[in-house]
Motif scaffolding. Structure first.
Motif, PDB file in Angstrom:
ATOM      1  N   SER A  88       0.862  -1.229  -0.012  1.00 18.05           N
ATOM      2  CA  SER A  88      -0.145   0.039  -0.036  1.00 18.05           C
ATOM      3  C   SER A  88       0.898   1.274  -0.003  1.00 18.05           C
ATOM      4  O   SER A  88       0.844   1.898  -1.092  1.00 18.05           O
ATOM      5  CB  SER A  88      -1.045   0.018   1.018  1.00 18.05           C
ATOM      6  N   ASP A  89       1.355   1.696   1.180  1.00 20.11           N
ATOM      7  CA  ASP A  89       2.106   2.763   1.278  1.00 20.11           C
ATOM      8  C   ASP A  89       3.022   3.258   0.179  1.00 20.11           C
ATOM      9  O   ASP A  89       2.938   4.146  -0.435  1.00 20.11           O
ATOM     10  CB  ASP A  89       2.714   3.031   2.584  1.00 20.11           C
ATOM     11  N   LEU A  90       3.983   2.419   0.023  1.00 20.60           N
ATOM     12  CA  LEU A  90       5.227   2.573  -0.858  1.00 20.60           C
ATOM     13  C   LEU A  90       4.729   2.163  -2.199  1.00 20.60           C
ATOM     14  O   LEU A  90       5.184   2.723  -3.420  1.00 20.60           O
ATOM     15  CB  LEU A  90       6.351   1.771  -0.725  1.00 20.60           C
ATOM     16  N   MET A  91       3.655   1.126  -2.554  1.00 20.50           N
ATOM     17  CA  MET A  91       3.253   0.928  -3.847  1.00 20.50           C
ATOM     18  C   MET A  91       2.426   2.238  -4.507  1.00 20.50           C
ATOM     19  O   MET A  91       2.540   2.357  -5.763  1.00 20.50           O
ATOM     20  CB  MET A  91       2.061  -0.013  -3.622  1.00 20.50           C
ATOM     21  N   LEU A  92       1.931   3.104  -3.645  1.00 19.78           N
ATOM     22  CA  LEU A  92       1.221   4.446  -4.241  1.00 19.78           C
ATOM     23  C   LEU A  92       2.207   4.957  -5.033  1.00 19.78           C
ATOM     24  O   LEU A  92       1.868   5.878  -5.932  1.00 19.78           O
ATOM     25  CB  LEU A  92       0.652   5.119  -3.100  1.00 19.78           C
ATOM     26  N   HIS A  93       3.546   5.203  -4.462  1.00 19.14           N
ATOM     27  CA  HIS A  93       4.502   5.965  -5.121  1.00 19.14           C
ATOM     28  C   HIS A  93       5.363   5.006  -6.424  1.00 19.14           C
ATOM     29  O   HIS A  93       5.707   5.779  -7.405  1.00 19.14           O
ATOM     30  CB  HIS A  93       5.349   6.289  -4.100  1.00 19.14           C
ATOM     31  N   LEU A  94       5.206   3.794  -6.106  1.00 17.59           N
ATOM     32  CA  LEU A  94       6.058   3.074  -7.272  1.00 17.59           C
ATOM     33  C   LEU A  94       5.005   2.975  -8.539  1.00 17.59           C
ATOM     34  O   LEU A  94       5.448   3.169  -9.640  1.00 17.59           O
ATOM     35  CB  LEU A  94       5.793   1.570  -6.768  1.00 17.59           C
ATOM     36  N   LYS A  95       3.620   3.340  -8.266  1.00 14.23           N
ATOM     37  CA  LYS A  95       2.664   3.330  -9.590  1.00 14.23           C
ATOM     38  C   LYS A  95       2.820   4.606 -10.260  1.00 14.23           C
ATOM     39  O   LYS A  95       2.435   4.431 -11.517  1.00 14.23           O
ATOM     40  CB  LYS A  95       1.305   2.917  -9.255  1.00 14.23           C
ATOM     41  N   VAL A  96       3.311   5.519  -9.908  1.00 12.69           N
ATOM     42  CA  VAL A  96       3.475   6.718 -10.486  1.00 12.69           C
ATOM     43  C   VAL A  96       4.775   7.155 -11.095  1.00 12.69           C
ATOM     44  O   VAL A  96       4.962   8.455 -11.526  1.00 12.69           O
ATOM     45  CB  VAL A  96       2.888   7.949  -9.626  1.00 12.69           C
ATOM     46  N   LEU A  97       5.530   6.250 -11.036  1.00 14.48           N
ATOM     47  CA  LEU A  97       7.022   6.459 -11.307  1.00 14.48           C
ATOM     48  C   LEU A  97       6.960   7.104 -12.912  1.00 14.48           C
ATOM     49  O   LEU A  97       7.599   7.865 -13.278  1.00 14.48           O
ATOM     50  CB  LEU A  97       7.855   5.219 -11.173  1.00 14.48           C
TER      51      LEU A  97
ATOM     52  N   ILE B 101       5.093  -1.066 -15.615  1.00  6.72           N
ATOM     53  CA  ILE B 101       4.143  -0.486 -15.016  1.00  6.72           C
ATOM     54  C   ILE B 101       3.395   0.064 -16.284  1.00  6.72           C
ATOM     55  O   ILE B 101       1.942   0.173 -16.203  1.00  6.72           O
ATOM     56  CB  ILE B 101       4.606   0.695 -14.259  1.00  6.72           C
ATOM     57  N   GLU B 102       3.835   0.443 -17.336  1.00  7.87           N
ATOM     58  CA  GLU B 102       3.259   0.961 -18.550  1.00  7.87           C
ATOM     59  C   GLU B 102       2.350  -0.157 -19.090  1.00  7.87           C
ATOM     60  O   GLU B 102       1.354   0.170 -19.512  1.00  7.87           O
ATOM     61  CB  GLU B 102       4.153   1.554 -19.552  1.00  7.87           C
ATOM     62  N   PHE B 103       3.073  -1.338 -18.996  1.00 10.07           N
ATOM     63  CA  PHE B 103       1.946  -2.554 -19.706  1.00 10.07           C
ATOM     64  C   PHE B 103       1.044  -2.677 -18.936  1.00 10.07           C
ATOM     65  O   PHE B 103      -0.028  -2.993 -19.270  1.00 10.07           O
ATOM     66  CB  PHE B 103       3.133  -3.771 -19.510  1.00 10.07           C
ATOM     67  N   GLU B 104       0.991  -2.566 -17.578  1.00  8.50           N
ATOM     68  CA  GLU B 104      -0.105  -2.858 -16.588  1.00  8.50           C
ATOM     69  C   GLU B 104      -1.066  -1.727 -16.693  1.00  8.50           C
ATOM     70  O   GLU B 104      -2.419  -2.176 -16.659  1.00  8.50           O
ATOM     71  CB  GLU B 104       0.293  -2.743 -15.146  1.00  8.50           C
ATOM     72  N   ARG B 105      -0.906  -0.628 -17.203  1.00  9.31           N
ATOM     73  CA  ARG B 105      -1.754   0.472 -17.421  1.00  9.31           C
ATOM     74  C   ARG B 105      -2.793   0.318 -18.331  1.00  9.31           C
ATOM     75  O   ARG B 105      -3.795   0.977 -18.665  1.00  9.31           O
ATOM     76  CB  ARG B 105      -1.010   1.957 -17.366  1.00  9.31           C
ATOM     77  N   LYS B 106      -2.311  -0.653 -19.516  1.00 13.33           N
ATOM     78  CA  LYS B 106      -3.001  -0.745 -20.332  1.00 13.33           C
ATOM     79  C   LYS B 106      -4.339  -1.507 -20.171  1.00 13.33           C
ATOM     80  O   LYS B 106      -5.165  -1.246 -20.807  1.00 13.33           O
ATOM     81  CB  LYS B 106      -2.275  -1.629 -21.702  1.00 13.33           C
ATOM     82  N   GLY B 107      -4.483  -2.133 -19.141  1.00 16.99           N
ATOM     83  CA  GLY B 107      -5.587  -2.823 -18.699  1.00 16.99           C
ATOM     84  C   GLY B 107      -5.806  -4.385 -19.364  1.00 16.99           C
ATOM     85  O   GLY B 107      -5.024  -4.666 -20.043  1.00 16.99           O
ATOM     86  N   GLY B 108      -7.102  -4.531 -19.248  1.00 17.84           N
ATOM     87  CA  GLY B 108      -7.545  -5.802 -19.950  1.00 17.84           C
ATOM     88  C   GLY B 108      -7.600  -6.986 -18.967  1.00 17.84           C
ATOM     89  O   GLY B 108      -6.849  -6.885 -18.025  1.00 17.84           O
TER      90      GLY B 108
END
Length: 379
Positions: A85-94, A147-154
């Motif tokens: 949670s805490d650190l993942m919030l910042h990882l996802k916006v890299l 992260i970019e791959f994950e953002r594509k969804g699906g």
């Protein structure tokens, strides 16, 4: 910021007693849309990252300094929560942050990992596990790609071999060097099961349970795609009973799953339980039976307790007297369905108000009282 983290955790672990309040005592507003994000929502700001890392490190070090088994396990669980949670919030916006922020994150995140038991990374879901292992290997470009791959969804991409693997970038890439086990899927395919109704037969001891049960991330858009059963287990008696469940159409399962990537329309079940099978050697014996759903879907079997439904008999199932002084009562303990066989020892037969007192009348159905003792007392 985040100065409350250390204070809250210190107070919790130092407290001799903790009161739990059901009233809402704190409101946190999340600003969306055109409204400016609150200070705690600005995850891509360097100052926000610095304060967050400092906060979680202070708590983790506080737990580490206690040097006891209890605090050691608490530190492990806290560090794991930070990665989720805490650190993942910042990882996802890299990908949205500048170079200074990215390099600061990689440095400070590894400082945090230096002081943790790294086996906690193995406990993460595969998608998070891969990202944190890339952080640990300081592979920033590859992490950004993931992260970019994950953002594509699906739907979750799966590679099926003897095991199932998350088909993310760098799976099997020897140059990057992540072990294939990092991508292995297991906990992700958990079972969801909830009750939608319960009813008793009019002239018998059959209890019919209806509900939904499915393995997450596996489509069941056709009837034959899953097989279901209901298991009853009495731990004290060391007994287990299995009842087959009929697969029924339940489109509400997909609607209630709060996602649109997977179809669970045929996740419904209907099971008829012959409660006379709960007898032991032909007699009713008091006890509690755990109720769980088992689902076989696409070669995967999962088994789990059934959650409480939202209303009606799904939330408060009816009981039934199966003998003169014996009833079978479906109940929910810690949110999971149980069947409880109860021998009724007292029964209220009447009541009235006398002055400012309530008078109850009843009969005692238990063992006879010793000779000379009173079997009743005024209420």
């Amino acid at each position: 910021m985040y100065e409350d983290s250390w204070v809250n955790m210190y107070a919790h672990f130092r407290a001799e007693k903790v009161d739990v309040l059901t009233d809402v005592v704190y409101y946190w507003r999340r600003r969306d849309g055109a409204a400016a994000p609150s200070i705690t929502q600005r995850h891509s700001e360097l100052s926000n990252l610095r304060d967050r890392v400092a906060a979680v490190q202070s708590v983790s070090r506080f737990l580490a300094d206690r040097r006891s088994r209890q605090y050691g396990e608490s530190k492990r669980q806290y560090d794991l929560a930070c990665l989720k949670s805490d650190l993942m919030l910042h990882l996802k916006v890299l990908p949205d942050a500048d170079e200074e922020y990215r390099h600061a994150f990689m440095e400070w995140a590894n400082e945090f990992l230096d002081e943790t038991d790294l086996t906690i990374i193995d406990e993460l879901p595969a998608a998070d596990r891969v990202k944190w292992l890339l952080v640990r290997e300081r592979r920033l470009p590859e992490l950004l790609d993931v992260i970019e791959f994950e953002r594509k969804g699906g739907p979750m991409p799966v590679q099926r071999r003897f095991h199932r693997y998350l088909k993310y970038p760098y799976l099997g890439d020897r140059e990057v060097g992540l072990d294939k086990k990092a991508y292995r899927l297991d906990k992700e395919f958990s079972l969801y099961g909830s009750l939608s109704g319960a009813r008793w037969s009019t002239n018998g001891d059959l209890l019919t349970l209806t509900g939904t049960a499915y393995v997450r991330y596996i489509n069941v858009h056709k009837k034959h795609m899953s097989v279901k059963a209901i298991a009853l287990r009495n731990k004290k008696q060391g007994r287990m009973l299995i009842t087959t469940a009929k697969t029924v159409y339940a489109p509400q399962a997909t609607e209630n799953s709060q996602q649109s990537r997977y179809c669970y329309d045929w996740a419904g079940f209907e099971a008829r339980i012959d409660t006379t099978r709960l007898k032991r050697r032909g007699k009713w014996v008091e006890g509690t039976w755990d109720v769980a759903a088992g689902v076989l879907s696409r070669g995967l079997f999962r088994y789990r307790g059934i959650d409480r439904g939202g209303a009606g008999t799904a939330a408060n199932p009816p009981y039934k007297y199966v003998d003169k002084n014996t009833r079978v009562l479906p109940v929910f303990l810690q949110g999971k369905l149980k069947l409880r066989v109860e021998i009724v020892r007292c029964r209220i037969t009447g009541h009235r108000v006398v002055g400012d007192q309530l008078e109850l009348r009843g009969v005692y159905l238990g063992p006879r009282s010793p000779s000379g003792a009173s079997s009743a007392s005024p209420a």
